[in-house]
Design a protein around this motif. Structure first.
Motif, PDB file in Angstrom:
ATOM      1  N   SER A 117       0.780  -1.075   0.089  1.00  0.00           N
ATOM      2  CA  SER A 117       0.010   0.051   0.068  1.00  0.00           C
ATOM      3  C   SER A 117       0.869   1.284   0.032  1.00  0.00           C
ATOM      4  N   LYS A 118      -0.016   2.256  -0.521  1.00  0.00           N
ATOM      5  CA  LYS A 118       0.957   3.587  -0.634  1.00  0.00           C
ATOM      6  C   LYS A 118       0.534   4.415   0.698  1.00  0.00           C
ATOM      7  N   LYS A 119       0.866   5.390   1.088  1.00  0.00           N
ATOM      8  CA  LYS A 119       0.512   6.319   2.185  1.00  0.00           C
ATOM      9  C   LYS A 119      -0.775   6.784   2.230  1.00  0.00           C
ATOM     10  N   ASN A 120      -1.340   6.634   3.227  1.00  0.00           N
ATOM     11  CA  ASN A 120      -2.885   7.045   3.339  1.00  0.00           C
ATOM     12  C   ASN A 120      -3.985   6.128   2.969  1.00  0.00           C
ATOM     13  N   VAL A 121      -3.343   4.853   2.487  1.00  0.00           N
ATOM     14  CA  VAL A 121      -4.322   3.852   1.969  1.00  0.00           C
ATOM     15  C   VAL A 121      -5.057   3.230   3.122  1.00  0.00           C
ATOM     16  N   LEU A 122      -6.293   2.971   3.319  1.00  0.00           N
ATOM     17  CA  LEU A 122      -6.771   2.363   4.074  1.00  0.00           C
ATOM     18  C   LEU A 122      -7.560   1.050   3.818  1.00  0.00           C
ATOM     19  N   ARG A 123      -7.105  -0.016   4.349  1.00  0.00           N
ATOM     20  CA  ARG A 123      -7.572  -1.495   3.817  1.00  0.00           C
ATOM     21  C   ARG A 123      -8.580  -1.901   4.913  1.00  0.00           C
ATOM     22  N   GLY A 124     -10.133  -2.003   4.679  1.00  0.00           N
ATOM     23  CA  GLY A 124     -10.742  -2.562   5.640  1.00  0.00           C
ATOM     24  C   GLY A 124     -11.847  -1.816   5.914  1.00  0.00           C
ATOM     25  N   LEU A 125     -12.343  -2.104   6.783  1.00  0.00           N
ATOM     26  CA  LEU A 125     -12.508  -3.212   7.938  1.00  0.00           C
ATOM     27  C   LEU A 125     -13.214  -4.487   7.459  1.00  0.00           C
ATOM     28  N   HIS A 126     -12.336  -5.697   7.122  1.00  0.00           N
ATOM     29  CA  HIS A 126     -12.854  -6.882   6.446  1.00  0.00           C
ATOM     30  C   HIS A 126     -12.808  -8.046   7.213  1.00  0.00           C
ATOM     31  N   LEU A 127     -13.775  -8.969   7.157  1.00  0.00           N
ATOM     32  CA  LEU A 127     -13.953 -10.069   7.789  1.00  0.00           C
ATOM     33  C   LEU A 127     -14.804 -11.263   6.782  1.00  0.00           C
ATOM     34  N   GLN A 128     -14.891 -12.428   7.212  1.00  0.00           N
ATOM     35  CA  GLN A 128     -15.684 -13.340   6.512  1.00  0.00           C
ATOM     36  C   GLN A 128     -16.713 -13.981   7.596  1.00  0.00           C
ATOM     37  N   ILE A 129     -18.084 -13.855   7.154  1.00  0.00           N
ATOM     38  CA  ILE A 129     -19.068 -14.338   7.839  1.00  0.00           C
ATOM     39  C   ILE A 129     -19.109 -15.726   8.277  1.00  0.00           C
ATOM     40  N   LYS A 130     -18.657 -16.404   7.182  1.00  0.00           N
ATOM     41  CA  LYS A 130     -18.687 -17.812   7.229  1.00  0.00           C
ATOM     42  C   LYS A 130     -17.111 -18.363   6.892  1.00  0.00           C
ATOM     43  N   SER A 131     -16.929 -19.209   7.346  1.00  0.00           N
ATOM     44  CA  SER A 131     -15.157 -19.629   7.304  1.00  0.00           C
ATOM     45  C   SER A 131     -14.390 -18.360   7.707  1.00  0.00           C
ATOM     46  N   SER A 132     -14.731 -18.059   8.874  1.00  0.00           N
ATOM     47  CA  SER A 132     -14.279 -17.002   9.462  1.00  0.00           C
ATOM     48  C   SER A 132     -12.411 -17.216   9.521  1.00  0.00           C
ATOM     49  N   GLN A 133     -11.732 -16.120   9.643  1.00  0.00           N
ATOM     50  CA  GLN A 133     -10.352 -16.059   9.538  1.00  0.00           C
ATOM     51  C   GLN A 133      -9.742 -15.372  10.971  1.00  0.00           C
ATOM     52  N   ALA A 134      -8.885 -16.496  11.537  1.00  0.00           N
ATOM     53  CA  ALA A 134      -7.853 -15.728  12.510  1.00  0.00           C
ATOM     54  C   ALA A 134      -6.895 -15.256  11.716  1.00  0.00           C
ATOM     55  N   LYS A 135      -5.990 -14.357  12.027  1.00  0.00           N
ATOM     56  CA  LYS A 135      -5.050 -13.630  11.302  1.00  0.00           C
ATOM     57  C   LYS A 135      -3.937 -13.234  12.139  1.00  0.00           C
ATOM     58  N   ILE A 136      -2.621 -13.437  11.823  1.00  0.00           N
ATOM     59  CA  ILE A 136      -1.301 -12.890  12.285  1.00  0.00           C
ATOM     60  C   ILE A 136      -0.938 -11.801  11.459  1.00  0.00           C
ATOM     61  N   ILE A 137      -0.788 -10.582  11.817  1.00  0.00           N
ATOM     62  CA  ILE A 137      -0.365  -9.581  10.702  1.00  0.00           C
ATOM     63  C   ILE A 137       1.077  -9.118  11.326  1.00  0.00           C
ATOM     64  N   PRO A 195      -8.753   9.164   4.107  1.00  0.00           N
ATOM     65  CA  PRO A 195      -8.035   8.146   3.376  1.00  0.00           C
ATOM     66  C   PRO A 195      -8.190   7.688   2.206  1.00  0.00           C
ATOM     67  N   ILE A 196      -7.226   7.102   1.386  1.00  0.00           N
ATOM     68  CA  ILE A 196      -7.600   6.425   0.010  1.00  0.00           C
ATOM     69  C   ILE A 196      -8.199   5.270   0.207  1.00  0.00           C
ATOM     70  N   LEU A 197      -9.324   4.940  -0.667  1.00  0.00           N
ATOM     71  CA  LEU A 197     -10.240   3.968  -0.239  1.00  0.00           C
ATOM     72  C   LEU A 197     -10.409   3.138  -1.482  1.00  0.00           C
ATOM     73  N   SER A 198     -10.741   1.869  -1.692  1.00  0.00           N
ATOM     74  CA  SER A 198     -11.283   1.196  -2.751  1.00  0.00           C
ATOM     75  C   SER A 198     -12.971   1.458  -2.549  1.00  0.00           C
ATOM     76  N   LYS A 199     -13.290   0.843  -3.765  1.00  0.00           N
ATOM     77  CA  LYS A 199     -14.702   0.956  -3.892  1.00  0.00           C
ATOM     78  C   LYS A 199     -15.638   0.477  -2.862  1.00  0.00           C
ATOM     79  N   LYS A 200     -15.146  -1.192  -2.621  1.00  0.00           N
ATOM     80  CA  LYS A 200     -15.454  -1.973  -1.575  1.00  0.00           C
ATOM     81  C   LYS A 200     -15.522  -1.440  -0.213  1.00  0.00           C
TER      82      LYS A 200
END
Length: 172
Positions: free
Chosen positions: A48-68, A156-161
């Motif tokens: 990502s470039k500066k000020n890009v915001l990704r999220g806030l994401h989750l899966q409602i089924k097959s939920s994911q634990a994450k290590i960042i 922030p810089i955001l995707s359409k999603k």
């Protein structure tokens, strides 16, 4: 390597040892024995470039634990509790992680995750407990007034999603 609690039950800081010398450093980022039965079969990397915001994401089924883990640059990282029966539903924990940090961030299933790039560019590695399934992906509104995340940049810089995230009350 050890796990340290955050202000919310569930997310943890994975404190690591960094071994430095004149050539650079070596840092462990994962040890299966810290996570018991949780399996992490899927890794993802984002740039990502500066000020890009990704999220806030989750899966409602097959939920994911994450290590960042941040391998280049610096981010403002956020996990929002969306576990339906949690007394902390809608609360969040945030922290700043950089490539110089001596920790990674563990986010359990049931939490939405997002981050903002604070440096000119950043590379973030995600270790995930389930494969990505676009059919079950949801995006929580990054600026939901009921959560009141204190993002470092209000434009922030955001995707359409990510611009079209849904409000917290639709996750109940």
């Amino acid at each position: 390597m050890k796990l340290i609690n955050t202000k919310l039950p569930g997310p943890k800081i994975i404190k690591t040892n960094i071994y430095k010398d004149r050539r650079g450093y070596l840092k462990e980022t994962f040890r299966k024995n810290l996570f018991g039965k949780i399996n992490f079969p899927f890794d993802v990397m984002s740039y990502s470039k500066k000020n890009v915001l990704r999220g806030l994401h989750l899966q409602i089924k097959s939920s994911q634990a994450k290590i960042i883990t941040v391998t280049h640059g610096k981010i403002f990282d956020v996990a929002v509790d969306l576990r339906k029966k949690s007394k902390n539903f809608g609360k969040y924990v945030s922290l700043i992680i950089s490539d110089n940090s001596d920790f990674s961030f563990y986010i359990p299933e049931g939490f939405a995750h997002g981050f903002m790039c604070l440096s000119d560019k950043c590379t973030v590695n995600y270790k995930c407990s389930n494969y990505r399934n676009p059919k079950y992906e949801r995006t929580l509104a990054w600026d939901d007034p009921n959560i009141r995340i204190k993002w470092p940049n209000k434009k922030p810089i955001l995707s359409k999603k990510d611009r079209n995230g849904i409000p917290l009350n639709l996750f109940k």
